[in-house]
Write an enzyme that holds these catalytic residues in place. Structure first.
Site, mmCIF file in Angstrom:
data_model
loop_
_atom_site.group_PDB
_atom_site.id
_atom_site.type_symbol
_atom_site.label_atom_id
_atom_site.label_comp_id
_atom_site.label_asym_id
_atom_site.label_seq_id
_atom_site.Cartn_x
_atom_site.Cartn_y
_atom_site.Cartn_z
ATOM 1 N N ASN A 251 27.541 -6.972 92.441
ATOM 2 C CA ASN A 251 27.323 -6.394 91.124
ATOM 3 C C ASN A 251 26.778 -4.969 91.251
ATOM 4 O OD1 ASN A 251 27.101 -8.635 88.637
ATOM 5 N ND2 ASN A 251 27.082 -9.503 90.683
ATOM 6 N N HIS B 96 29.790 -5.823 82.019
ATOM 7 C CA HIS B 96 29.390 -6.444 83.288
ATOM 8 C C HIS B 96 30.336 -5.934 84.370
ATOM 9 C CE1 HIS B 96 27.935 -10.081 85.640
ATOM 10 N NE2 HIS B 96 29.066 -9.840 86.275
ATOM 11 N N HIS C 114 31.240 -5.066 88.437
ATOM 12 C CA HIS C 114 30.981 -5.239 89.870
ATOM 13 C C HIS C 114 31.317 -3.927 90.571
ATOM 14 C CE1 HIS C 114 30.589 -9.819 90.309
ATOM 15 N NE2 HIS C 114 30.447 -9.522 89.036
ATOM 16 N N ARG D 8 21.182 -15.298 88.768
ATOM 17 C CA ARG D 8 22.343 -16.153 88.503
ATOM 18 C C ARG D 8 23.580 -15.652 89.256
ATOM 19 N NH1 ARG D 8 27.435 -15.781 86.846
ATOM 20 N NH2 ARG D 8 26.834 -14.303 85.211
ATOM 21 N N CYS E 262 32.166 -11.096 95.110
ATOM 22 C CA CYS E 262 33.409 -11.859 95.123
ATOM 23 C C CYS E 262 33.640 -12.447 96.505
ATOM 24 C CB CYS E 262 34.550 -10.919 94.749
ATOM 25 S SG CYS E 262 36.163 -11.679 94.867
#
Lengths: 321, 321
Positions: free
Chosen positions: A260, A218, A220, A24, A251
């Site tokens: 990530n 979460h 990055h 995703r 990004c």
């Protein structure tokens, strides 16, 4: 030098869930459209490697994210694997309705703590998104589906559009979604602005209002601090982390930068620290190689695949086998 | 979720010294011979960026490390810059004699905690190196030079040849060099085997015997944990970190892997956490670009140069200026 804080490693969890986001968060950020058959092979291999929580796609209009247009089909396959918790991202009520129809076990709803990001991403203010989350919860309850709702507080550590995000606003939004009655919340450093001190402070504040309903972090790795941030969150007892195989995702405002936190790198750090994940490192590396092949030409990231495990760890892993 | 450890960020130092190792640990690992004039430009630019501790080379036989054959000349230049603490690495008594003749302010002596690494690197056991360090100290005292002696415990977290290194052996060696009367010790993860939990545990043990004489940490980013390890050491109050511009250096046994923690990435993390370094980030990035040019074709590393600073930090840096 100061006195040793006794609790630096005292609160570390003994077991951590790594939630794979590559299908995703990873695929939504690349131009390549990975065929459904490859996605199914990906999930099968990830499952064989021990993964039990995988975000398989998003219920968004296919014209916005053609890479994820086959989410229903991919989810249906994932639901055939015993014990696999397959999650989907839903940006709005319509997406939630599709997730409920599909009997998804969990839907992840992004809620931007940055007002500007919320407007840019969903064309709604955070409070308008809150109202929509309340409707999602009502539909879920009315549907009889057992789909859980997790709200991911995105841009919780800052935003490329707005700049700083007030931690008090993050806490307010967390309280609001808990009041709505969602099952879980998580905090996301969507653009790679967090540092370990920020992570310590914000998770500490949010734990005070959310307690055990704060279920995941979460991060990055856009600016190289992904694993340092994981360590800071681990120290607060956080025991579920999102990650992407091959470090994909990221990004669009930082081309060339890491995406990530890479699943393999995260698992290496956790295993090295003696924290169990249930994951087979070699199988994860083999899956990484397949993903790099499927995404030929797209940027991929990560570190441990280049250097290999320490000698000491190979021995440790063998001892565990 | 568990109770919040109150000390996660309580012991963080407010100011950190970043010690540049690129001219020594970096250049010794690459094939390119950087001309003396470029090294002088490097030091001048690093000094202009605010660096006040730089390891400028090694006093080793030029046939072993032709890249560092001009160390005496480079050191002489560095000694002309007011307030710059220029250090040199010395692997043996002969090197120490050269450092004393040159009136170096500090010499760094590597002492492998791994028996196998010590034999492979210096053809001496750790205890034979201890005996040589005692002779170095005697020569230093007899010479009247004010050169300080720091012993860097290399392979303190494990070794590519030997595998595991017993923390008790690290503690024994630290105690032995302190008994000899050296001025300082530091711990080095020479091959990138450390993780944050190991860092917490070992620094905690060594602080108990060395106290304020444990002055620095030296981490490699070979497996991506360099900055997480820095954070773990910061939590114990460690306030001096070695780093290499462009993340050069590293381990010949892990080709393609990252080298030392990149100076720019380290400074970014520290500044983001509100820890002062006295360094000008933009000048460091400009110097990094020169180094990449001088080392054209050699692997360089690092993350922040790709993504750029967060918007929030640019504002913060501007506010400090």
């Amino acid at each position: 030098m100061q006195a040793t804080p006794p609790s630096a490693t005292a609160s570390l969890p003994r077991r951590v869930v790594v939630r794979e986001m590559g299908l995703r968060d990873g695929l939504q950020s690349v131009a390549t459209i990975v065929p459904t058959a490859a996605k199914i092979e990906w999930i099968r291999d990830a499952y064989a490697a021990g993964e039990r929580e995988i975000e398989v796609g998003s219920f968004v209009p296919p014209r916005l994210l053609p890479q994820l247009a086959d989410t229903a089909e991919v989810l249906a396959f994932a639901q055939t694997l015993p014990g696999l918790r397959a999650t989907v991202l839903v940006p709005n009520l319509k997406g939630a309705q599709r997730a409920l129809e599909a009997r998804a076990e969990m839907m992840l709803v992004p809620l931007s703590a940055s007002h500007a990001h919320s407007l840019a991403n969903l064309r709604k203010t955070p409070d308008q998104v809150l109202a929509e989350i309340a409707r999602m919860r009502a539909e879920r309850d009315a549907s009889g589906a057992r789909t859980q709702i997790e709200v991911g507080l995105s841009t919780a550590f800052g935003c490329t559009i707005q700049g700083a995000v007030d931690p008090a606003e993050v806490v307010r939004l967390v309280q609001a979604v808990l009041d709505i009655g969602v099952d879980a919340v998580s905090l996301a450093d969507t653009v790679g602005y967090a540092d370990p001190a920020m992570v310590s402070r914000l998770f500490e504040q949010v734990l005070k209002v959310a307690g055990e309903r704060l279920v995941a972090a979460h991060f990055h790795d856009t600016r190289g601090l992904g694993l340092a941030n994981v360590y800071a969150a681990l120290q607060l007892g956080i025991a579920r982390f999102d990650a992407c195989s091959a470090g994909i995702g990221g990004c669009p405002h930082a081309p060339g930068a890491s995406g990530n936190v890479a699943t393999e790198d995260l698992v290496y750090m956790l295993h090295s620290m003696g924290i169990a994940t249930g994951l087979d490192f070699d199988r994860l590396l083999a899956l990484r190689a397949k993903i790099v092949h499927w995404l030929a030409g797209e940027p991929t990231h990560g570190t441990i695949w280049k250097a290999g495990l320490p000698r000491t760890m190979k021995a440790m892993e063998a001892a565990h086998a």
